[in-house]
Write a protein that holds these residues in place. Structure first.
Motif, PDB file in Angstrom:
ATOM      1  N   THR A  10       0.820  -1.218   0.000  1.00  0.00           N
ATOM      2  CA  THR A  10       0.000   0.000   0.000  1.00  0.00           C
ATOM      3  C   THR A  10       0.851   1.263   0.000  1.00  0.00           C
ATOM      4  O   THR A  10       0.443   2.286  -0.523  1.00  0.00           O
ATOM      5  CB  THR A  10      -0.969   0.067   1.215  1.00  0.00           C
ATOM      6  N   GLY A  12       3.990   1.574  -1.422  1.00  0.00           N
ATOM      7  CA  GLY A  12       4.326   1.619  -2.848  1.00  0.00           C
ATOM      8  C   GLY A  12       5.503   2.494  -3.232  1.00  0.00           C
ATOM      9  O   GLY A  12       5.783   2.666  -4.410  1.00  0.00           O
ATOM     10  N   SER A  17       8.025  11.586  -1.560  1.00  0.00           N
ATOM     11  CA  SER A  17       8.287  12.458  -2.712  1.00  0.00           C
ATOM     12  C   SER A  17       9.086  13.669  -2.263  1.00  0.00           C
ATOM     13  O   SER A  17       9.051  14.060  -1.095  1.00  0.00           O
ATOM     14  CB  SER A  17       6.962  12.927  -3.310  1.00  0.00           C
ATOM     15  N   GLU A  39      -7.011  15.086  -0.484  1.00  0.00           N
ATOM     16  CA  GLU A  39      -5.733  14.447  -0.828  1.00  0.00           C
ATOM     17  C   GLU A  39      -5.827  12.948  -0.547  1.00  0.00           C
ATOM     18  O   GLU A  39      -6.279  12.539   0.534  1.00  0.00           O
ATOM     19  CB  GLU A  39      -4.569  15.054  -0.018  1.00  0.00           C
ATOM     20  N   PRO A  42      -1.757  10.847   1.691  1.00  0.00           N
ATOM     21  CA  PRO A  42      -0.800  11.913   2.050  1.00  0.00           C
ATOM     22  C   PRO A  42       0.495  11.399   2.670  1.00  0.00           C
ATOM     23  O   PRO A  42       1.505  12.096   2.622  1.00  0.00           O
ATOM     24  CB  PRO A  42      -1.579  12.779   3.046  1.00  0.00           C
ATOM     25  N   GLU A  65      -6.178   8.379   4.143  1.00  0.00           N
ATOM     26  CA  GLU A  65      -4.906   7.665   4.359  1.00  0.00           C
ATOM     27  C   GLU A  65      -5.215   6.335   5.055  1.00  0.00           C
ATOM     28  O   GLU A  65      -5.740   6.332   6.167  1.00  0.00           O
ATOM     29  CB  GLU A  65      -3.963   8.539   5.191  1.00  0.00           C
ATOM     30  N   ASN A  67      -3.095   4.086   6.146  1.00  0.00           N
ATOM     31  CA  ASN A  67      -2.089   3.671   7.128  1.00  0.00           C
ATOM     32  C   ASN A  67      -2.318   4.456   8.430  1.00  0.00           C
ATOM     33  O   ASN A  67      -2.185   5.685   8.465  1.00  0.00           O
ATOM     34  CB  ASN A  67      -0.694   3.957   6.541  1.00  0.00           C
ATOM     35  N   ASP A  86      -9.172   5.838   5.738  1.00  0.00           N
ATOM     36  CA  ASP A  86     -10.107   5.158   4.847  1.00  0.00           C
ATOM     37  C   ASP A  86      -9.520   5.133   3.439  1.00  0.00           C
ATOM     38  O   ASP A  86      -8.656   5.937   3.086  1.00  0.00           O
ATOM     39  CB  ASP A  86     -11.437   5.940   4.857  1.00  0.00           C
ATOM     40  N   CYS A  87     -10.062   4.208   2.626  1.00  0.00           N
ATOM     41  CA  CYS A  87      -9.617   4.075   1.233  1.00  0.00           C
ATOM     42  C   CYS A  87     -10.175   5.221   0.391  1.00  0.00           C
ATOM     43  O   CYS A  87     -11.327   5.637   0.567  1.00  0.00           O
ATOM     44  CB  CYS A  87     -10.114   2.732   0.691  1.00  0.00           C
ATOM     45  N   GLY A 109      -1.550  11.001  -4.056  1.00  0.00           N
ATOM     46  CA  GLY A 109      -0.211  10.434  -3.867  1.00  0.00           C
ATOM     47  C   GLY A 109      -0.275   8.915  -3.879  1.00  0.00           C
ATOM     48  O   GLY A 109       0.609   8.263  -3.333  1.00  0.00           O
ATOM     49  N   LEU A 110      -1.343   8.374  -4.478  1.00  0.00           N
ATOM     50  CA  LEU A 110      -1.552   6.913  -4.415  1.00  0.00           C
ATOM     51  C   LEU A 110      -0.547   6.163  -5.285  1.00  0.00           C
ATOM     52  O   LEU A 110      -0.171   6.635  -6.361  1.00  0.00           O
ATOM     53  CB  LEU A 110      -2.970   6.568  -4.885  1.00  0.00           C
ATOM     54  N   ILE A 123     -11.463   3.991  -7.944  1.00  0.00           N
ATOM     55  CA  ILE A 123     -11.011   5.261  -7.337  1.00  0.00           C
ATOM     56  C   ILE A 123     -11.135   6.397  -8.357  1.00  0.00           C
ATOM     57  O   ILE A 123     -11.601   7.488  -8.026  1.00  0.00           O
ATOM     58  CB  ILE A 123      -9.564   5.141  -6.812  1.00  0.00           C
TER      59      ILE A 123
END
Ligand SMILES: C[S@@+](CC[C@H](N)C(=O)[O-])C[C@H]1O[C@@H](n2cnc3c(N)ncnc32)[C@H](O)[C@@H]1O
Length: 185
Positions: A10, A12, A17, A39, A42, A65, A67, A86-87, A109-110, A123
């Protein structure tokens, strides 16, 4: 890095960045006209900081987010923001639940490359539905993946869903170098 080792599928990306990429994600957007910004992913908040630097004081920031460690850090670092653990696919449900109207800007930022196509599709279509007419969507892609079939398919999805899709110049000061897709509904 710790979060990447714990959840590579997740997170990735091995490193956050750069500020140069963060600036390029947002520098084409007129934040004076933005009331609600969303966003996705994030993470450590590199893009969040650039968004908040530009956002009007009375505008709303909503983050998605998955995580929980990162969500907690983000809330502590930026007290004015709302972070849903949440997704991103649930964006419209959350907006309705909290009685927000259409969204002006979505910054993503996915890590698209680690998602199966059905999740990408869900999405992206939810995002288009969540955006106001004329709303904008920004996402980045790593240079090395652009010409791979998956990278080309992803770009095609964007061009089929948005009325315009522009590609920024390459941000070399990022690991790995990346481009930004600037999409308008
Ligand atoms: C590549 S990191 C990007 C972090 C930061 N935006 C940056 O550019 O440095 C991807 C982030 O997306 C989050 N994420 C992954 N899948 C997600 C999903 N379905 N919905 C929301 N966030 C997700 C991860 O937990 C991670 O924080």
């Amino acid at each position: 890095m710790k979060q990447f080792i714990k959840s590579p599928a997740t997170v990735g990306a091995i490193a956050p960045s750069s500020r140069a990429l963060a600036a390029r994600m947002v520098d084409w957007i007129d934040f004076g006209a933005v009331d609600v910004v969303v966003e996705y992913g994030p993470g450590t908040g590199v893009f969040t900081a650039e968004i908040l630097r530009r956002l009007k004081p009375d505008a709303t920031y909503l983050g998605f987010e998955v995580n929980s460690t990162m969500a907690r850090h983000l809330r502590a670092r930026f007290p004015r923001i709302t972070v849903y653990e949440d997704c991103a696919a649930n964006v419209r449900g959350r907006l309705q639940e909290h009685e927000h109207g259409a969204v002006d800007v979505i910054i993503s930022g996915l890590p698209w490359a680690v998602f199966p196509e059905d999740i990408q599709d869900r999405i992206l279509s939810e995002s288009v539905e969540a955006l106001a007419d004329g709303g904008v969507f920004a996402t980045f892609a790593y240079l090395q993946g652009l010409l791979l079939p998956a990278g080309m398919r992803f770009r095609k999805k964007l061009t089929s869903l948005f009325s315009t899709v522009e590609t920024s110049r390459v941000t070399w000061l990022n690991l790995p170098p990346a481009i930004v897709y600037r999409c308008k509904k």
